[in-house]
Design an enzyme around this catalytic site. Structure first.
Site, PDB file in Angstrom:
ATOM      1  N   LYS A  95       9.240  32.637 -19.735  1.00  0.00           N
ATOM      2  CA  LYS A  95       8.849  34.024 -19.582  1.00  0.00           C
ATOM      3  C   LYS A  95       8.873  34.643 -20.973  1.00  0.00           C
ATOM      4  O   LYS A  95       9.932  34.744 -21.602  1.00  0.00           O
ATOM      5  CB  LYS A  95       9.806  34.772 -18.651  1.00  0.00           C
ATOM      6  N   GLY A 156      14.572  48.070 -16.173  1.00  0.00           N
ATOM      7  CA  GLY A 156      15.817  48.724 -15.774  1.00  0.00           C
ATOM      8  C   GLY A 156      15.672  50.163 -15.325  1.00  0.00           C
ATOM      9  O   GLY A 156      16.640  50.790 -14.931  1.00  0.00           O
ATOM     10  N   ALA A 183       9.558  44.039 -13.756  1.00  0.00           N
ATOM     11  CA  ALA A 183      10.288  45.183 -14.324  1.00  0.00           C
ATOM     12  C   ALA A 183       9.923  46.513 -13.678  1.00  0.00           C
ATOM     13  O   ALA A 183       8.786  46.746 -13.282  1.00  0.00           O
ATOM     14  CB  ALA A 183      10.074  45.304 -15.834  1.00  0.00           C
ATOM     15  N   GLY A 184      10.933  47.356 -13.592  1.00  0.00           N
ATOM     16  CA  GLY A 184      10.748  48.714 -13.110  1.00  0.00           C
ATOM     17  C   GLY A 184      11.022  48.914 -11.630  1.00  0.00           C
ATOM     18  O   GLY A 184      11.009  50.031 -11.141  1.00  0.00           O
ATOM     19  N   ASN A 205      15.638  42.441 -11.601  1.00  0.00           N
ATOM     20  CA  ASN A 205      17.012  42.059 -11.941  1.00  0.00           C
ATOM     21  C   ASN A 205      17.980  43.210 -11.697  1.00  0.00           C
ATOM     22  O   ASN A 205      18.793  43.189 -10.783  1.00  0.00           O
ATOM     23  CB  ASN A 205      17.067  41.598 -13.411  1.00  0.00           C
ATOM     24  N   THR A 206      17.802  44.297 -12.484  1.00  0.00           N
ATOM     25  CA  THR A 206      18.764  45.395 -12.426  1.00  0.00           C
ATOM     26  C   THR A 206      18.925  45.958 -11.013  1.00  0.00           C
ATOM     27  O   THR A 206      20.049  46.245 -10.583  1.00  0.00           O
ATOM     28  CB  THR A 206      18.315  46.529 -13.378  1.00  0.00           C
TER      29      THR A 206
END
Lengths: 255, 325
Positions: A95, A156, A183-184, A205-206
């Site tokens: 990635k 995040g 993301a986001g 992830n977050t």
């Protein structure tokens, strides 16, 4: 479902492995969600193979591993990190993340294209973290990428899909390319939204790692991506401005 | 009379030895590196006794067992009971709200309360105050335990423990990993700085989505800045990036930290099990007490009591996960 460099994924959820309260909770999140891909960072943990114990825990999850170049700001750093990742995890998948802006962590797409070309020529199978810009997408494909990973919102931030129009346009522009919203994502509804647009997977992830109960949130995300994909495949109705009764009114007494 | 041999003179070993000795057992300590010093990871700790703040990102036992720590330490070393202040910059207020939701026993602190608690913090309009928390100076605490043990007649051997001892408590941290298959090291980095112009009187935590930092006053203008938490087993040196992040966070608390002297940098590996909770494990004639992770001073008293109960009364506390005596 489109293949990722020839690989069928068991489901459309990709989870990051950073920021969990503990490795035990990370493992629970993977078990609860059935996520098929784990992303792993090496830049900071890597020096001299010092992250081995943690990386072994990730290998033991028994899922596909997608190492990343998180934290890299230059082509040189990203290429070196990718080479180390290939050695550590024995995979050509990478990635590719090249950060261009400190506050928003927006990708530097110019360096991204350059690094993607170098890595593709070196036999890597590159998953580039990019924006929803169509021309950048095209350049990445020309550079050898067979997957594109546009952002939903800054890493995040948990804001969901900031530019639905742009993501739709990307799906339409690259009908044969596997696309991942990376993301986001903050909520399952965001993840479902991405899948409803016809995206092939969601990487987050977050939203899971920093939830109060990461395993429960991971499960919610898994159900959301599944629902979103089914909805896309079911060909949803078009939105309308006026009501359309599902039962005819003619013949009923409408007094 | 049975002699208990404690191996390792870090916070875990010294707390275990103290608890055993206080319960009337005969104890000796082995550590080839000598009395407490920079060779052990507890030398580099922050020394916060902050179970409520830690609970934000740890499991429930840390909150419950950690609450035993303040009184245990206060009987044995100087403990400053001044609470903890948690702040975030305006941009990171969502992190402050999240922190508040995840824990308990705090009061909201606005601009005036923050100014009253810590006049030298600049530009923070919102915070959380954990009045019941405390802190200690880890190096003094280790030395006080060490001296206390010596006064109780506990012998210290600067040597490897001889083979074949009965009644051993192994508290060696990561050095015991060949016997503890699921133990890993987690890198932590810290700095000690002197900034006589800045007066902060209690631990302050600055929340940030990527770089949470704490600063602990050590007196005389000396502060400990900590700490990174990286899944790496490299303990060679602090990286430039980590130092930059720690110092820039300090600078955000008060720009006068920009003029501070950097006295020390520290890096070591915290021993941790997969759930980041401590374990007591009896294998044959050895009891292993390990995995205190980020919570050396916070959980050492509970671990010490757990070891003493297993060793002396054969009672199994919740931390005992395996007993093959």
């Amino acid at each position: 479902m489109r293949k990722f460099y020839g690989t069928d994924l068991p489901n459309p959820l990709m989870l990051g492995t950073a920021q969990y309260p503990s490795p035990a909770i990370l493992e629970e999140a993977f078990r609860a969600s059935g996520a098929g891909v784990a992303t792993v960072s090496l830049r900071r943990e890597g020096a001299g193979g010092a992250g081995q114990t943690f990386w072994q825990m990730i290998r033991d999850l028994g899922v596909y591993i997608l190492p990343n170049t998180a934290g890299c700001h230059t082509v040189k750093e990203a290429v070196t990190t990718a080479q180390m990742a290939r050695e550590v995890f024995g995979t050509d998948w990478i990635k590719l993340e090249l950060i261009g802006h400190t506050d928003s962590l927006q990708p530097d797409v110019f360096q991204l294209v350059e690094a993607a070309r170098i890595l593709s020529e070196d036999g890597f199978q590159v998953f580039p973290y990019t924006t929803e810009d169509l021309i950048v997408g095209e350049r990445l494909l020309e550079a050898g990428c067979e997957v594109l990973m546009p952002w939903g919102a800054p890493i995040g931030s948990g804001r969901g899909l900031n530019n639905e129009y742009g993501l739709r346009a990307m799906r339409a522009e690259f009908p044969d390319t596997p696309l991942v919203v990376d993301a986001g994502i903050g909520l399952p509804s965001h993840a479902a939204h991405a899948m409803e647009l016809g995206y092939d997977a969601v990487l987050l992830n977050t939203a899971v790692a920093r939830a109060g109960d990461p395993a429960l949130m991971a499960k919610a995300m898994a159900q959301a991506v599944e629902a979103g994909r089914l909805a896309y495949e079911a060909d949803p109705i078009e939105a309308r401005d006026m009501a359309e009764a599902s039962t005819p009114v003619i013949g009923k007494a409408f007094l | 009379m049975t002699i208990w041999s404690v191996i390792g003179a870090g916070v875990c070993g010294l707390a275990v030895a103290t608890e055993l000795a206080d319960r009337g057992a005969k104890v000796q300590i082995f550590d080839p590196a000598g009395p407490p010093g920079p060779h052990g990871c507890s030398w580099w700790a922050g020394g916060m006794l902050a179970p409520w703040c830690e609970y934000e990102n740890a499991e429930e036992p840390v909150l419950r067992l950690g609450q035993e720590a303040i009184s245990w330490w206060a009987e044995r070393t100087k403990v400053t009971k001044a609470g903890t202040l948690v702040v975030a910059s305006k941009r990171d207020l969502p992190d402050l709200r999240r922190f508040a939701r995840r824990t308990e026993s705090f009061t909201d602190a606005g601009r005036e309360e923050i100014a009253a608690l810590e006049p030298d913090l600049h530009g923070f309009g919102k915070g959380l105050y954990f009045a019941a928390e405390a802190h200690l100076d880890p190096r003094k605490a280790l030395q006080d335990l060490f001296r206390g043990l010596s006064e109780k007649g506990v012998e210290f051997h600067k040597a490897f423990a001889p083979q074949g001892l009965d009644n051993v408590v192994d508290c060696r941290g990561l050095a015991a990993r060949e016997y503890l298959y699921d133990l890993r090291g987690v890198k932590g980095e810290m700095l000690i700085i002197r900034a006589p112009d800045v007066e902060i009187t209690r631990p302050v935590r600055l929340l940030h989505p990527r770089i949470p930092l704490y600063i602990v006053p050590r007196g005389d203008g000396v502060y400990m800045l900590g700490a990174t938490t990286i899944e790496s087993e490299d303990s060679s040196r602090i990286t430039a990036r980590s130092m930059l992040e720690l110092l820039s966070a300090a600078y955000a608390l008060n720009p006068a930290f920009g003029e501070a002297e950097v006295l020390e940098t520290g890096v070591d590996l915290r021993p941790a099990f997969p759930d980041n909770l401590p374990r007591i494990r009896r294998l044959g004639k050895t009891i292993y007490a390990n995995g205190l992770y980020r919570h050396g001073y916070l959980l050492a008293p509970a671990v010490a009591k757990g070891v003493a109960e297993l060793a002396l009364n054969n009672t199994h506390s919740e931390m005992v996960d395996e007993d093959r005596a």
